[in-house]
Design an enzyme around this catalytic site. Structure first.
Site, PDB file in Angstrom:
ATOM      1  N   GLU A   1       0.822  -1.214   0.000  1.00 59.74           N
ATOM      2  CA  GLU A   1       0.000   0.000   0.000  1.00 59.74           C
ATOM      3  C   GLU A   1       0.856   1.264   0.000  1.00 59.74           C
ATOM      4  O   GLU A   1       0.364   2.354  -0.310  1.00 59.74           O
ATOM      5  CB  GLU A   1      -0.935   0.005   1.207  1.00 59.74           C
ATOM      6  CG  GLU A   1      -0.267   0.015   2.559  1.00 59.74           C
ATOM      7  CD  GLU A   1       0.151  -1.363   3.062  1.00 59.74           C
ATOM      8  OE1 GLU A   1       0.556  -1.456   4.236  1.00 59.74           O
ATOM      9  OE2 GLU A   1       0.068  -2.342   2.277  1.00 59.74           O
TER      10      GLU A   1
ATOM     11  N   CYS B   1      17.026  -6.198   0.360  1.00 60.86           N
ATOM     12  CA  CYS B   1      17.358  -7.400   1.130  1.00 60.86           C
ATOM     13  C   CYS B   1      18.760  -7.909   0.824  1.00 60.86           C
ATOM     14  O   CYS B   1      19.228  -8.832   1.482  1.00 60.86           O
ATOM     15  CB  CYS B   1      16.316  -8.496   0.915  1.00 60.86           C
ATOM     16  SG  CYS B   1      16.128  -9.005  -0.797  1.00 60.86           S
TER      17      CYS B   1
ATOM     18  N   GLU C   1      17.975  -6.359  11.261  1.00 64.01           N
ATOM     19  CA  GLU C   1      17.927  -5.773   9.924  1.00 64.01           C
ATOM     20  C   GLU C   1      17.493  -4.313  10.054  1.00 64.01           C
ATOM     21  O   GLU C   1      16.350  -4.027  10.411  1.00 64.01           O
ATOM     22  CB  GLU C   1      16.959  -6.532   9.020  1.00 64.01           C
ATOM     23  CG  GLU C   1      16.952  -5.979   7.607  1.00 64.01           C
ATOM     24  CD  GLU C   1      15.998  -6.699   6.680  1.00 64.01           C
ATOM     25  OE1 GLU C   1      16.339  -6.873   5.499  1.00 64.01           O
ATOM     26  OE2 GLU C   1      14.896  -7.084   7.133  1.00 64.01           O
TER      27      GLU C   1
END
Length: 492
Positions: free
Chosen positions: A178, A284, A385
């Site tokens: 979104e 990533c 992360e």
């Protein structure tokens, strides 16, 4: 303000939901569009899946050679409109225009590879496995396949899956993030205008968790592809498999890069800087833990700090900009909080990118390049992360110690080594526990004919996106054993 529509049954359709959220340009907070969001988007998803199933029943029996023909045209459409799509990616995602063009090129390459599905999905055949008996294996489509994509690569990641799914005979429903729905909206407009596909074969549904849960729970959805954070990947995998679906769920990462004492300083520095700060660290495969090994720590530390300082940060459509903003104010706040956490844990802040101010874009979500060294190995910033432009520097004396450190980590998406020593490189690639390994490469991103691999908590499932793995994921095998005795004769 434009409210985005869903693409269901070959028609642009307003969402059942009247609730919307804004799509913002992360460089200046400009509202680009509004997108449906809320509980009622589950109904949109259910409608799309039902129509997709009807399209699948028609499409599954179309010969593979004919199924790939629209992909040749799709490749041309993406090439012809690459500039418009790249600008959309930059405006809603924040990355630079050059990065957006590179992302789109990877999407095009996946369409190219999927055009060869009729070869990659060929049958296996063994004649006379016993007297008069033949055996062969064929691949058949699954049905309706769903895809949930992240914000950081809105133009590329859908194409790890979409072209392979329809080339193998499935229908495909995509739920984009979104935060960045406009890129796929534009691509689907091209598909609607230019491609001759059965109505409902490709569907685009906007929404949040409610739409995702509707996809996970619907009995006509046979497979789910996901890319995002590890926590959500675990949820998608758990829920999807609970409902009997195939799932490939790419999660997060903490990618280490090892610098051996013999590495070339200039080349290694530039490649690592591009890896850490490309896409503002929001990928990533971004390098995040840099590990000079042996006695080269000070030399490389100084080189990396100087190179990071010179990185030009700004709005991605402006000339000379090398790094854009992060996606949301919340992401900026989280990243800056982790930088502070690294300091609190004892890290030495060599370069502080917090509170970055870009002239003309004071409302943007900018975090400048940041470097920390000396953070404890068990510290949060070493094991979390960050998904932002933050480099952590650690040091080991020996390669064996470095490999042990990497292998103890929870993630296993990528690991890279810089060296001129072939034996060290071979040892590293053999022993390191990561799905994508680079040797003198800063971003070990597989080209389209290879799977985008991932180990440990960076991936949940068996078969990855791209290439032959995608062909296998979107098909099920059927083994046929036939006996045709020679003494039988046909009678008409």
């Amino acid at each position: 303000m434009n409210t985005l529509k869903n693409y269901i049954d070959g028609v642009w359709t307003e969402s059942v939901s009247k609730q919307t959220i804004d799509v913002l340009n992360p460089a200046n907070q400009e509202v680009l569009a509004t997108v449906p969001f809320g509980n009622d988007t589950a109904q949109d998803m259910q409608n799309a899946i039902e129509k997709a199933h009807q399209a699948y029943l028609e499409w599954k029996d179309v010969p593979t050679m004919r199924r790939v023909q629209p992909l040749f045209k799709l490749k041309t459409l993406l090439e012809d409109h690459r500039e418009e799509i790249a600008k959309l990616i930059t405006n809603e995602c924040g990355k630079t225009y050059a990065e957006s063009l590179g992302e789109l090129q990877r999407a095009i390459e996946n369409v190219e590879v999927a055009c060869g599905t009729y070869v990659m999905a060929q049958s296996e055949f063994s004649e006379n496995i016993a007297n008069g008996i033949d055996e062969f294996m064929i691949r058949q489509p699954l049905g309706v396949c769903g895809c949930i994509t992240p914000f950081n690569f809105p133009g590329m990641i859908p194409f790890w899956f979409l072209p392979y799914a329809i080339a193998t005979g499935n229908a495909f429903v995509i739920k984009p993030s979104e935060k960045v729905p406009m890129t796929m909206q534009y691509v689907f407009e091209l598909i609607d205008e230019k491609l001759d596909l059965p109505k409902g074969l490709l569907s685009l549904v906007h929404g949040g968790k409610d739409a995702v849960d509707a996809m996970l729970q619907h009995p006509k959805v046979k497979a789910i592809s996901f890319v995002g954070s590890t926590n959500v990947a675990k949820y998608i995998y758990s829920e999807g498999t609970k409902y009997g679906k195939r799932v490939q769920a790419q999660g997060g990462a903490k990618n280490p890069v090892v610098i051996m004492p013999d590495a070339d300083v200039e080349m290694t520095t530039q490649i690592i800087i591009d890896s850490v700060y490309g896409c503002a660290g929001q990928r990533c495969l971004a390098a995040s833990v840099i590990i000079p090994t042996g006695d080269n720590k000070r030399q490389f530390t100084e080189a990396l700090v100087e190179a990071a300082k010179s990185r030009n940060v700004g709005y991605g459509l402006e000339s000379g900009v090398e790094m854009g903003p992060v996606i949301t104010p919340e992401s900026k706040q989280r990243i800056e909080g982790l930088i502070q956490k690294g300091q609190d844990e004892g890290g030495n802040l060599l370069l502080d990118g917090r509170n970055a101010k870009i002239s003309g874009y004071e409302k943007g979500n900018f975090v400048a390049p940041t470097i920390l060294e000396g953070v404890p190995l068990q510290g949060e910033i070493i094991n979390t992360e960050i998904f932002g432009p933050v480099m952590s520097l650690v040091n080991f004396d020996e390669l064996d110690q470095t490999i042990d450190f990497i292998n103890q980590g929870r993630y296993g998406n990528m690991a890279c080594i810089f060296t001129r020593d072939g034996l060290a490189a071979r040892k590293f690639r053999s022993e390191v526990m990561a799905g994508n390994v680079g040797v003198n490469i800063g971003v070990a991103a597989p080209v389209a004919q290879f799977p985008f691999s991932g180990w440990k908590e960076s991936f949940f499932g068996d078969l990855h996106g791209q290439g032959r793995h995608a062909i296998e994921f979107f098909t099920q095998t059927k083994v046929v054993i036939e006996r045709w005795p020679k003494n039988w004769s046909r009678k008409f």
